[in-house]
Design an enzyme around this catalytic site. Structure first.
Site, short mmCIF file in Angstrom:
data_model
loop_
_atom_site.label_atom_id
_atom_site.label_comp_id
_atom_site.label_asym_id
_atom_site.label_seq_id
_atom_site.Cartn_x
_atom_site.Cartn_y
_atom_site.Cartn_z
N LYS A 79 0.85 -1.20 0.00
CA LYS A 79 0.00 0.00 0.00
C LYS A 79 0.89 1.25 0.00
O LYS A 79 1.91 1.29 0.70
CB LYS A 79 -0.90 -0.03 1.25
N SER A 154 -9.67 1.70 2.89
CA SER A 154 -8.81 2.46 2.00
C SER A 154 -7.77 1.62 1.25
O SER A 154 -7.21 2.10 0.27
CB SER A 154 -8.09 3.55 2.80
N SER A 178 -9.79 -0.71 7.12
CA SER A 178 -9.24 -0.54 5.77
C SER A 178 -8.53 -1.73 5.15
O SER A 178 -8.19 -1.69 3.98
CB SER A 178 -8.30 0.65 5.74
N1 GLN Z 1 -12.99 3.70 6.19
C1 GLN Z 1 -12.52 4.14 7.46
C2 GLN Z 1 -12.23 5.61 7.42
O1 GLN Z 1 -12.55 6.21 6.47
C3 GLN Z 1 -11.32 3.37 7.87
C4 GLN Z 1 -10.08 3.84 7.23
C5 GLN Z 1 -8.90 3.02 7.61
O2 GLN Z 1 -9.02 1.98 8.26
N2 GLN Z 1 -7.74 3.52 7.24
O3 GLN Z 1 -11.70 6.18 8.31
#
Ligand code: GLN
Length: 513
Positions: A79, A154, A178
């Protein structure tokens, strides 16, 4: 070369039997990515040079009949918020579009040492904020199961790359879901270790008290191979725990064995690790499973619910008990998360001022003519996307004088309650369950552009955020299909029982599907 459904084991065997060289394998993946990237947009940067150098080393070892480790020569995607020395690390943001990493993250050092072949950096929501990769400044990622849909986020690029066979395994980061939610949307395994299991050194921080790096893979076994390499105490991240955690993990395994009174149990050596435990099948006959009722209420898609309930039924065959439990503060988890996370975001992102890192709206001369403050403000307004700015503002607000106690202080208290509730259900003298089973997300992958309201987007993490707040290990694994789209089952375990949930997931993978 056929790369479909390639696992670590298959690749490892192929390399050892000289069916293909590591260079051939690496080139095959790099070519596939180059061919397909227009379609899925999963990769932002290819690290070809690094990958081919590594592959050459592996080939030399094999040609000298040397043994290679389980991850040696295995193509992996990273990532793009994890630093790989000398390569760009954008975090999916315009503000870091030209930033090159000056050093390796600890997980990258470990992967390199284990001989993994790093193929490239994957797309993500800007600074890991989002659930669809639509917040990436570098374009949305498409779900390989249906390119009109999001891959989740994400870590959407990493999940899509694994699902599209553009790599064998990948690393993502999980702050509130994420790794797990994109894993669920793309039909692959996504594992968030307990907070403190994996070093965050060299991970671009989003919310430091929640961030955790985790693997995405096609199988649990592959997940374990990657996890075993990246886990462990790191002096560069003081929140990592030392190997005594293995004692805790094995203690909880031992307590399951102990119930049967047949082997191991409380007298097992404290240093025993999962790998040394003789018969995994045996001890899981004693597994107690909790189903938290709050995860099946309103908001969940009915068809997703059916698939999850079917997967749970299959677990009944391998568990000694499956019972409903209650985690009443679950309803507050998302609200708590959207106070604590932005508070930390606003502090962590203060460093991107257009001077120290990457993008700047002004040259040095312009900066002296205008005020320095103006330069900061302009750079941040232009460099950050809407969602990131929204969270910085929210975070600054909840930390501001006069509101700190009412918002941030209160959220910390409720967070403690959420953690206590989990501890209660896992406590042998209360509910005494070993693992919890829940859906990973209330829906399958949604259409690109479908969720315009940020609140609707936030709801897709409603089942992943609680384990993050409590620092618990949690994994999503594919457990069925709804309308040709994958559904993920989430397994949550007690703190540091990471090995336990991985083994439980393996059983599910073998016998539940
Ligand atoms: N979707 C969640 C957010 O927008 C989690 C993001 C993540 O785990 N980095 O914060």
């Amino acid at each position: 070369m056929k790369l479909e459904n390639f696992t670590i084991e298959k690749a490892h065997k192929g390399l050892m039997k000289k069916e293909f060289s590591c260079t051939e394998l690496t080139r095959a993946y790099l070519d596939k990515i180059k061919k397909e990237n227009k379609k899925y947009n999963a990769f932002l940067t290819l690290t070809d040079k690094l990958a081919l150098e590594q592959a050459k080393k592996v080939d030399e070892k094999i040609s000298h009949q040397e043994k290679i480790g389980p991850l040696e020569g295995i193509p992996i995607a990273i990532k793009d918020n994890i630093l790989v020395e000398d390569y760009k690390c954008t975090a999916g943001s315009k503000i870091l579009e030209n930033y090159a990493a000056p050093y390796d993250a600890t997980v990258i050092k470990k992967l390199k040492k284990a001989g993994a072949v790093i193929l490239g950096k994957t797309n993500l929501d800007e600074f890991a904020m989002g659930s669809s990769t639509e917040n990436s400044a570098l374009g949305v990622v498409k779900n390989p199961h249906d390119i009109s849909r999001v891959p989740g986020g994400s870590s959407g690029g990493s999940a899509a790359a694994v699902a599209a066979d553009e790599c064998i395994v990948a690393l993502g980061s999980d702050t509130g879901g994420s790794v797990r939610q994109p894993g669920s949307f793309c039909g692959v395994v996504g594992f968030k270790p307990s907070y403190g299991m994996v070093s965050r050194y060299g991970l671009i921080a989003m919310a430091s008290s929640l961030d955790q790096i985790g693997p995405l893979a096609k199988t649990i076994e592959d997940t374990q191979v990657v996890f075993d390499v990246i886990r462990g105490k790191d002096n560069l991240d003081s929140t990592t725990i030392d190997l005594n955690s293995k004692f805790k993990a094995s203690a909880s395994l031992a307590s399951i064995r102990g119930r049967s009174g047949r082997q191991g149990g409380r007298n097992s050596k404290p240093s025993q690790t999962w790998k040394q435990v003789p018969s995994p099948k045996f001890q899981f006959q004693n597994l107690r499973i909790g189903i938290p009722k709050e995860y099946f209420g309103k908001g969940i898609d009915n068809k997703v619910k059916e698939v999850i309930e079917k997967a749970i039924k299959n677990f009944e065959k391998i568990a000694v008990e499956v019972k409903e439990v209650s985690l009443p503060h679950t309803d507050y988890a998302l609200a708590v998360y959207y106070i604590i996370m932005p508070a930390e975001v606003s502090a962590n992102l203060a460093r991107y001022d257009g001077v120290k890192y990457g993008f700047s709206t002004m040259s040095n001369e312009q900066r002296t003519e205008n005020s320095l403050l103006n330069s900061y403000l302009k750079t941040r307004a232009e460099g950050f996307g809407d969602e990131v700015r929204r969270r910085i503002m929210l975070g600054t607000y909840v930390l501001s004088a006069g509101y700190l106690e009412a918002y941030y202080g209160k959220a910390q208290k409720v967070k403690a309650l959420i953690k206590e509730e989990f501890e209660r259900v896992f406590n042998p003298s209360v509910d005494g369950v070993d693992i919890l089973l829940t859906p990973t997300s209330p829906t399958v992958a949604f259409k690109i552009g479908e969720k315009k309201d940020p609140l609707a987007m936030y709801l897709s993490d409603i089942y992943t955020v609680p384990a993050s707040l409590a620092g618990l290990p949690a994994i999503s694994l594919p457990c069925g299909i709804v309308n040709k789209l994958p559904v993920g089952l989430q397994i949550i375990g007690p703190q540091f029982a990471d090995d336990l949930i991985l083994e439980a997931a393996k059983l599910c993978e073998q016998s539940c599907l």
